[in-house]
Design a protein around this motif. Structure first.
Motif, mmCIF file in Angstrom:
data_model
loop_
_atom_site.group_PDB
_atom_site.id
_atom_site.type_symbol
_atom_site.label_atom_id
_atom_site.label_comp_id
_atom_site.label_asym_id
_atom_site.label_seq_id
_atom_site.Cartn_x
_atom_site.Cartn_y
_atom_site.Cartn_z
ATOM 1 N N LYS A 120 0.823 -1.203 0.000
ATOM 2 C CA LYS A 120 0.000 0.000 0.000
ATOM 3 C C LYS A 120 0.860 1.257 0.000
ATOM 4 O O LYS A 120 0.531 2.250 -0.646
ATOM 5 C CB LYS A 120 -0.939 -0.008 1.212
ATOM 6 N N LYS A 121 1.971 1.219 0.734
ATOM 7 C CA LYS A 121 2.882 2.366 0.716
ATOM 8 C C LYS A 121 3.481 2.555 -0.673
ATOM 9 O O LYS A 121 3.618 3.677 -1.164
ATOM 10 C CB LYS A 121 3.985 2.168 1.748
ATOM 11 N N PHE A 122 3.844 1.434 -1.301
ATOM 12 C CA PHE A 122 4.389 1.506 -2.659
ATOM 13 C C PHE A 122 3.345 2.059 -3.628
ATOM 14 O O PHE A 122 3.653 2.894 -4.487
ATOM 15 C CB PHE A 122 4.844 0.116 -3.103
ATOM 16 N N GLU A 123 2.118 1.580 -3.464
ATOM 17 C CA GLU A 123 1.032 2.074 -4.310
ATOM 18 C C GLU A 123 0.817 3.571 -4.110
ATOM 19 O O GLU A 123 0.620 4.319 -5.070
ATOM 20 C CB GLU A 123 -0.256 1.318 -3.986
ATOM 21 N N GLY A 124 0.865 4.003 -2.845
ATOM 22 C CA GLY A 124 0.702 5.428 -2.572
ATOM 23 C C GLY A 124 1.806 6.259 -3.195
ATOM 24 O O GLY A 124 1.564 7.360 -3.696
ATOM 25 N N GLY A 125 3.041 5.732 -3.160
ATOM 26 C CA GLY A 125 4.147 6.455 -3.784
ATOM 27 C C GLY A 125 3.980 6.584 -5.288
ATOM 28 O O GLY A 125 4.239 7.650 -5.864
ATOM 29 N N ILE A 126 3.545 5.490 -5.930
ATOM 30 C CA ILE A 126 3.316 5.528 -7.378
ATOM 31 C C ILE A 126 2.213 6.523 -7.719
ATOM 32 O O ILE A 126 2.332 7.327 -8.661
ATOM 33 C CB ILE A 126 2.946 4.127 -7.904
ATOM 34 N N GLU A 127 1.127 6.483 -6.945
ATOM 35 C CA GLU A 127 0.017 7.396 -7.213
ATOM 36 C C GLU A 127 0.427 8.849 -7.005
ATOM 37 O O GLU A 127 0.020 9.734 -7.761
ATOM 38 C CB GLU A 127 -1.168 7.038 -6.316
ATOM 39 N N LEU B 47 2.488 9.856 -10.028
ATOM 40 C CA LEU B 47 1.638 10.096 -11.189
ATOM 41 C C LEU B 47 0.879 11.410 -11.053
ATOM 42 O O LEU B 47 0.757 12.179 -12.022
ATOM 43 C CB LEU B 47 0.649 8.938 -11.362
ATOM 44 N N PHE B 48 0.372 11.660 -9.851
ATOM 45 C CA PHE B 48 -0.404 12.883 -9.636
ATOM 46 C C PHE B 48 0.456 14.127 -9.814
ATOM 47 O O PHE B 48 0.050 15.100 -10.451
ATOM 48 C CB PHE B 48 -1.023 12.858 -8.240
ATOM 49 N N ASN B 49 1.655 14.093 -9.261
ATOM 50 C CA ASN B 49 2.550 15.244 -9.389
ATOM 51 C C ASN B 49 3.154 15.349 -10.787
ATOM 52 O O ASN B 49 3.715 16.391 -11.140
ATOM 53 C CB ASN B 49 3.671 15.157 -8.349
ATOM 54 N N GLY B 50 3.026 14.276 -11.570
ATOM 55 C CA GLY B 50 3.536 14.321 -12.935
ATOM 56 C C GLY B 50 2.818 15.321 -13.817
ATOM 57 O O GLY B 50 3.300 15.661 -14.898
ATOM 58 N N ARG B 51 1.662 15.805 -13.352
ATOM 59 C CA ARG B 51 0.924 16.795 -14.141
ATOM 60 C C ARG B 51 1.724 18.079 -14.328
ATOM 61 O O ARG B 51 1.488 18.832 -15.277
ATOM 62 C CB ARG B 51 -0.415 17.104 -13.470
ATOM 63 N N TRP B 52 2.694 18.330 -13.426
ATOM 64 C CA TRP B 52 3.500 19.549 -13.535
ATOM 65 C C TRP B 52 4.440 19.499 -14.734
ATOM 66 O O TRP B 52 5.006 20.525 -15.124
ATOM 67 C CB TRP B 52 4.297 19.765 -12.250
ATOM 68 N N LEU B 53 4.590 18.319 -15.331
ATOM 69 C CA LEU B 53 5.399 18.230 -16.548
ATOM 70 C C LEU B 53 4.741 18.957 -17.713
ATOM 71 O O LEU B 53 5.392 19.227 -18.733
ATOM 72 C CB LEU B 53 5.621 16.757 -16.917
ATOM 73 N N ASN C 125 -7.443 22.788 -15.997
ATOM 74 C CA ASN C 125 -8.057 21.467 -16.090
ATOM 75 C C ASN C 125 -7.080 20.345 -15.778
ATOM 76 O O ASN C 125 -7.484 19.309 -15.227
ATOM 77 C CB ASN C 125 -8.638 21.247 -17.493
ATOM 78 N N PHE C 126 -5.810 20.527 -16.114
ATOM 79 C CA PHE C 126 -4.866 19.418 -16.020
ATOM 80 C C PHE C 126 -3.727 19.636 -15.035
ATOM 81 O O PHE C 126 -3.037 18.674 -14.686
ATOM 82 C CB PHE C 126 -4.270 19.130 -17.404
ATOM 83 N N VAL C 127 -3.499 20.866 -14.587
ATOM 84 C CA VAL C 127 -2.369 21.116 -13.688
ATOM 85 C C VAL C 127 -2.851 21.613 -12.331
ATOM 86 O O VAL C 127 -2.804 20.893 -11.333
ATOM 87 C CB VAL C 127 -1.369 22.124 -14.307
ATOM 88 N N SER C 128 -3.329 22.845 -12.272
ATOM 89 C CA SER C 128 -3.732 23.419 -10.991
ATOM 90 C C SER C 128 -4.587 24.650 -11.232
ATOM 91 O O SER C 128 -4.548 25.252 -12.313
ATOM 92 C CB SER C 128 -2.490 23.802 -10.172
ATOM 93 N N LYS C 129 -5.362 25.013 -10.228
ATOM 94 C CA LYS C 129 -6.136 26.243 -10.309
ATOM 95 C C LYS C 129 -5.199 27.447 -10.246
ATOM 96 O O LYS C 129 -4.192 27.422 -9.544
ATOM 97 C CB LYS C 129 -7.150 26.320 -9.158
ATOM 98 N N ILE C 130 -5.551 28.489 -10.979
ATOM 99 C CA ILE C 130 -4.756 29.714 -10.967
ATOM 100 C C ILE C 130 -5.248 30.564 -9.801
ATOM 101 O O ILE C 130 -6.228 31.313 -9.917
ATOM 102 C CB ILE C 130 -4.867 30.461 -12.304
ATOM 103 N N ALA C 131 -4.577 30.430 -8.665
ATOM 104 C CA ALA C 131 -5.052 31.050 -7.424
ATOM 105 C C ALA C 131 -5.049 32.571 -7.510
ATOM 106 O O ALA C 131 -5.935 33.231 -6.956
ATOM 107 C CB ALA C 131 -4.191 30.585 -6.248
#
Length: 244
Positions: free
Chosen positions: A43-50, A53-59, A124-130
């Motif tokens: 589960k820890k490994f799964e959390g790290g992968i997720e 992937l989630f932070n990969g949106r900054w690419l 839509n794909f990265v983050s809200k423009i605060a």
């Protein structure tokens, strides 16, 4: 919002749908503690992968920055075209002036399209423009254009640009190439048909989403009535065999 609830269909009246198990108990969406051992490690490994992937949106950010630099190039081209138009304004014919203005309009439409893609794509794909949340000059469409809306705006802008290109060609009949004009018309019609098909698909998807949310709400209400008041026991299960 309590963690026992998940939000379904923000655009459809904000329906709060508790997640109910078959026994009628509420299942929370809090992160469960899976303990140690192999399962905990997995589960820890799964959390790290997720998380990766989630932070990969900054690419995607360099792509939007590149489009922003593309706007700078368009500004330079716009200034060049405007200087050219100003230099021939007194001696040019109305047709030549119109063609030059159409070229300027073409650049403006392209710049607007790039700006829509930058703002909508980033939100839509990265983050809200605060910084734009409470800004007085925030565009009215900002934050309201989802991926489906972005496709429609994109194809609409392409149709407008192709119309301008066709009009510029028709204003110069002496230099018109029949084959070239034919393919320009075919491409323009392709954009138009694509836009219509996109709109139809989005309409069907929206209707389907509304029906699904209404069905979930009705099934939930029946489950609550069945549990609390014994209302037609078993009827909710027939309506929603999954029991979810």
């Amino acid at each position: 919002m309590p963690p026992e609830y998940e939000f379904r269909g923000q655009e459809f009246a904000g329906i709060l749908r508790p997640r109910i198990a078959k026994e009628g108990t509420v299942v929370t969406t809090r992160e469960r503690n899976y303990g140690g051992g192999v399962i905990g490690a997995l589960k820890k490994f799964e959390g790290g992968i997720e998380s990766l992937l989630f932070n990969g949106r900054w690419l995607l950010v360099p792509f939007y920055l590149g489009l922003l630099l593309g706007l700078v190039v368009l500004v330079v081209k716009f200034v060049q075209e405007f200087i050219h138009l100003a230099s021939i304004a007194l001696d040019a014919s109305l047709k030549d002036t119109t063609i030059s203005l159409l070229e300027l309009l073409d650049i403006v439409l392209l710049a607007n399209l790039i700006l829509i893609v930058i703002f909508s794509g980033y939100e839509n794909f990265v983050s809200k423009i605060a910084v734009a949340q409470d800004a007085e000059d925030r565009p009215s469409w900002m934050g309201k254009v989802d991926f489906s809306g972005l496709k429609i705006k994109l194809i609409g802008s392409l149709v407008a640009i192709s119309v301008i290109q066709l009009l510029a060609v028709f204003l110069e009949p002496d230099e018109m190439n029949t084959d070239h004009v034919f393919w320009m018309i075919i491409i323009h019609l392709t954009f138009v048909v694509s836009g219509v098909l996109f709109a139809v698909m989005d309409f069907i998807a929206d209707k389907r989403a509304i029906i699904d949310i209404a069905a979930e709400k009705a099934a939930l209400e029946l489950q609550i009535l069945e549990k609390e008041h014994g209302f037609e026991k078993g009827y909710a299960a027939k309506l929603d065999p999954t029991g979810q």
